[in-house]
Design a protein around this motif. Structure first.
Motif, PDB file in Angstrom:
ATOM      1  N   GLY A   1       0.818  -1.196   0.000  1.00 11.68           N
ATOM      2  CA  GLY A   1       0.000   0.000   0.000  1.00 11.68           C
ATOM      3  C   GLY A   1       0.856   1.251   0.000  1.00 11.68           C
ATOM      4  O   GLY A   1       2.070   1.204   0.188  1.00 11.68           O
ATOM      5  N   VAL A   2       0.196   2.378  -0.201  1.00 12.96           N
ATOM      6  CA  VAL A   2       0.853   3.682  -0.199  1.00 12.96           C
ATOM      7  C   VAL A   2       0.507   4.384   1.105  1.00 12.96           C
ATOM      8  O   VAL A   2      -0.620   4.310   1.601  1.00 12.96           O
ATOM      9  CB  VAL A   2       0.408   4.521  -1.413  1.00 12.96           C
ATOM     10  N   GLY A   3       1.486   5.087   1.675  1.00 13.78           N
ATOM     11  CA  GLY A   3       1.278   5.764   2.951  1.00 13.78           C
ATOM     12  C   GLY A   3       1.748   4.898   4.104  1.00 13.78           C
ATOM     13  O   GLY A   3       2.542   3.964   3.935  1.00 13.78           O
ATOM     14  N   ASN A   4       1.255   5.188   5.303  1.00 14.41           N
ATOM     15  CA  ASN A   4       1.645   4.452   6.494  1.00 14.41           C
ATOM     16  C   ASN A   4       0.835   3.163   6.635  1.00 14.41           C
ATOM     17  O   ASN A   4      -0.387   3.161   6.426  1.00 14.41           O
ATOM     18  CB  ASN A   4       1.444   5.303   7.750  1.00 14.41           C
ATOM     19  N   PHE A   5       1.514   2.075   6.981  1.00 16.65           N
ATOM     20  CA  PHE A   5       0.819   0.826   7.263  1.00 16.65           C
ATOM     21  C   PHE A   5      -0.075   1.006   8.488  1.00 16.65           C
ATOM     22  O   PHE A   5       0.341   1.550   9.516  1.00 16.65           O
ATOM     23  CB  PHE A   5       1.834  -0.286   7.512  1.00 16.65           C
ATOM     24  N   ASP A   6      -1.316   0.542   8.378  1.00 19.00           N
ATOM     25  CA  ASP A   6      -2.281   0.615   9.474  1.00 19.00           C
ATOM     26  C   ASP A   6      -2.533  -0.797   9.997  1.00 19.00           C
ATOM     27  O   ASP A   6      -3.248  -1.583   9.360  1.00 19.00           O
ATOM     28  CB  ASP A   6      -3.589   1.243   9.000  1.00 19.00           C
ATOM     29  N   PRO A   7      -1.967  -1.168  11.143  1.00 17.72           N
ATOM     30  CA  PRO A   7      -2.127  -2.545  11.633  1.00 17.72           C
ATOM     31  C   PRO A   7      -3.563  -2.900  12.003  1.00 17.72           C
ATOM     32  O   PRO A   7      -3.893  -4.090  12.109  1.00 17.72           O
ATOM     33  CB  PRO A   7      -1.219  -2.578  12.869  1.00 17.72           C
ATOM     34  N   ALA A   8      -4.411  -1.896  12.163  1.00 18.05           N
ATOM     35  CA  ALA A   8      -5.808  -2.168  12.514  1.00 18.05           C
ATOM     36  C   ALA A   8      -6.658  -2.449  11.280  1.00 18.05           C
ATOM     37  O   ALA A   8      -7.653  -3.193  11.361  1.00 18.05           O
ATOM     38  CB  ALA A   8      -6.392  -0.994  13.297  1.00 18.05           C
TER      39      ALA A   8
END
Length: 604
Positions: free
Chosen positions: A520-527
């Motif tokens: 993905g693009v941007g920050n990884f979201d673990p939620a």
């Protein structure tokens, strides 16, 4: 006049060698057709007689059994200086068996491969067999000071390994300094006898290896850059099978060409050996069907162009069904941030049989150099075949979650131009290369070589891909490794950051394939992001392209004991410290421990 081999040389010098070669080749092929051991001699130096060998064309299954004979068919003369000319500039280069690119290794799934590397060059040498898993046999993996100390000038080392459960296209290259600029070649692993490809059988196949070319001595260019604290000068051209093509000056004789016949189907085995550039590749007037990446079969899909990162391989089918003519094959870099790059286009010729060389080829429509949308959509189309014969055994349960951040930065350098030197880090740690091979230290329980305390996550969370950051995030230096219990399942999220600049990064894991379950693009979201993972048929690779300002999530089972290098495959970033290694502990079973080291292991 174009050439699909090496330079011409005098017939009188080569006729005896030619007659002997033809006579011996027939006997050699007949005797070795069923051999389970493939033996090669790699002489790292500069030689003469190779000029004939590189003019021969061999295809498909015949290739796998002849190369050993070719190495000994002539009396190769060792010399100290042999200039290679490209773009109106001549210079000496380091080669294997005098060939640029080096010889293709041919084997079948299940074969044992034995390669004796003798180093006649002025540099210490090691060779990595990129993508081969080397189960419990890291001694044959090749990265200098990771699994072995380098082969010193005048010495030899035998790489002895089995090809188990793998088939397809991989490649080999020098794994010390920047010597892989000229020391590289392809590996072709054919299926077991009687096992068909899971796609339409090609009538013929060709190897295409992309590279880079510098006018000057690459090692000297790198030294100059390091001394100034700056990146070294970018390459002067890209190459296809060592040749830049006719769009460059003095390149009439330095153009690779492949002849095709109307209505026939061809398999192109493609490897990106470039040191620092992701590349687009296309063929004018023809689409390609991707059938394999990194020696793993994929669900076939058709595309007008492919994207291939340094370290990756791709197999495509192409049908010669256009109007008979001459067509350019072309490569050009993909770079979607304002960083200087060698953006010139290298070309080769896709030529229909019977078409004269006077016909001007047409150029393909390559994606724009900064076409992020194409790059992302192309990678989403790559999926594992996932059939009963070729399953995608994706780990569904994860034992160990890792989160690695990529950081570019500057370190203090009083002698450098601006008082700083560019550096790179994972989880704020700039890797320091040891002087003893890590695998030797691990196997022998040596103390003081490395610590097994590489952190599972960065010490401080921040907005990784937000506004450009130059703040000191307390980067440290060390030889710190991550220890993994045998047979545990690992998920690793690799996160790009905007420390100095965002950039795409191809990361390679030695000793393993892994599944790219998400990107993905941007920050990884673990939620939220894990819910979007592809856990059914994700691509299985050994090198993953982390997108610019984005992330990639990979999963693998740690079932290969040893010490395995993990690094960015941009040589520039690897040299700056963007690397670490995994220590995978031995398992309880008889064959689940690192094998004893070979007797001829190079000393440190």
């Amino acid at each position: 006049m174009v050439s699909n081999g090496g330079s011409n040389f005098l017939l009188g010098q080569t006729l005896p060698c030619l007659l002997f070669l033809i006579f011996g080749l027939v006997s050699f092929v007949s005797l070795q057709a069923e051999a389970a051991i493939k033996k090669y001699q790699f002489d790292v130096s500069h030689v003469h007689c190779h000029l004939f060998v590189t003019n021969l064309k061999f295809f498909s299954h015949a290739c796998e059994v002849i190369h050993v004979f070719l190495l000994f068919a002539c009396n190769f003369e060792q010399v100290q200086v042999s200039n290679v000319s490209r773009l109106c500039h001549a210079k000496p280069i380091v080669t294997v068996n005098g060939r640029f690119p080096g010889p293709t290794i041919y084997a079948r799934e299940g074969d044992r491969v034995v390669i004796n590397v003798t180093n006649h060059a002025q540099y210490n040498m090691s060779i990595h067999w990129h993508g081969l898993k080397q189960y419990a046999n890291g001694w044959a993996d090749g990265p200098a000071y990771i699994t072995q100390c380098p082969i010193k000038t005048g010495s030899s080392y035998v790489y002895d390994f089995n090809v188990t459960g793998q088939r397809g296209t991989l490649w080999w290259h020098a794994h010390i300094l920047w010597l892989r600029a000229t020391v590289y070649g392809a590996i072709v692993i054919l299926p077991q006898q009687g096992t068909p490809y899971p796609f339409p059988k090609p009538e013929n196949e060709h190897v295409l290896v992309f590279g880079e070319w510098w006018h000057g001595d690459v090692e000297e260019i790198v030294k100059q850059g390091n001394a100034m604290g700056l990146p070294p000068n970018m390459s002067d051209a890209h190459t296809i099978n060592g040749k830049p093509g006719p769009l460059f000056p003095c390149s009439e004789k330095h153009t690779f060409a492949m002849e095709v016949e109307q209505g026939k189907r061809y398999l192109l085995r493609i490897a990106n050996a470039a040191l620092n550039d992701e590349l687009f590749f296309a063929i004018a007037g023809h689409n390609m069907t991707v059938v394999e990446v990194d020696a793993v079969y994929t669900k076939p899909f058709t595309t007008s162009a492919i994207l291939i990162a340094p370290g990756q391989t791709t197999n495509v089918l192409i049908y010669a069904n256009s109007a008979p003519s001459r067509y350019f094959m072309a490569v050009r870099p993909f770079q979607d941030v304002p960083i200087p790059v060698d953006n010139k286009t290298a070309t080769a010729i896709f030529q229909y049989k019977g078409i004269p060389d006077t016909v001007l080829p047409s150029l393909p429509q390559l994606p724009s150099p900064n076409d992020t949308a194409f790059a992302l959509s192309y990678n989403k189309m790559v999926r594992s075949l996932n059939t009963p014969n070729f399953p995608a055994n994706v780990p569904l349960k994860v034992d160990r979650n890792l989160f690695f951040t990529i950081g570019l930065g500057k370190s203090v350098c009083p002698t450098c131009i601006n008082g700083t030197r560019l550096s790179a880090s994972l989880n704020n740690i700039t890797f320091v290369m040891p002087q003893t091979a890590l695998l030797q230290a691990h196997y022998s329980n040596m103390k003081g070589v490395f610590t097994a305390d590489f952190p599972d996550k960065p010490p401080k969370a921040f907005n990784y891909t937000g506004a450009p950051l130059t703040a000191n995030l307390f980067t440290t230096h060390g030889t710190r490794l991550s220890k993994i219990p045998f047979n545990s399942t690992v998920e690793l999220v690799i996160q790009d950051t905007n420390l100095l600049s965002v950039e795409s990064h191809p990361f390679h894991l030695h000793g393993y394939n892994f599944f790219v379950v998400g990107t993905g693009v941007g920050n990884f979201d673990p939620a939220k992001d894990p819910a979007k993972y592809n856990l059914v048929d994700p691509p299985e690779r050994n090198t993953v392209g982390v997108p610019t300002g984005g992330w990639s999530a990979i999963r693998f089972r740690a079932d290969n004991p040893g010490v395995w290098f993990f690094h960015c495959h941009l040589e520039l970033h690897t040299g700056w410290g963007l690397k670490t290694a995994f220590v995978v502990e031995d398992g309880p079973g008889k064959d689940q421990a690192v094998r004893p080291p070979p007797k001829d292991l190079p000393p440190c």
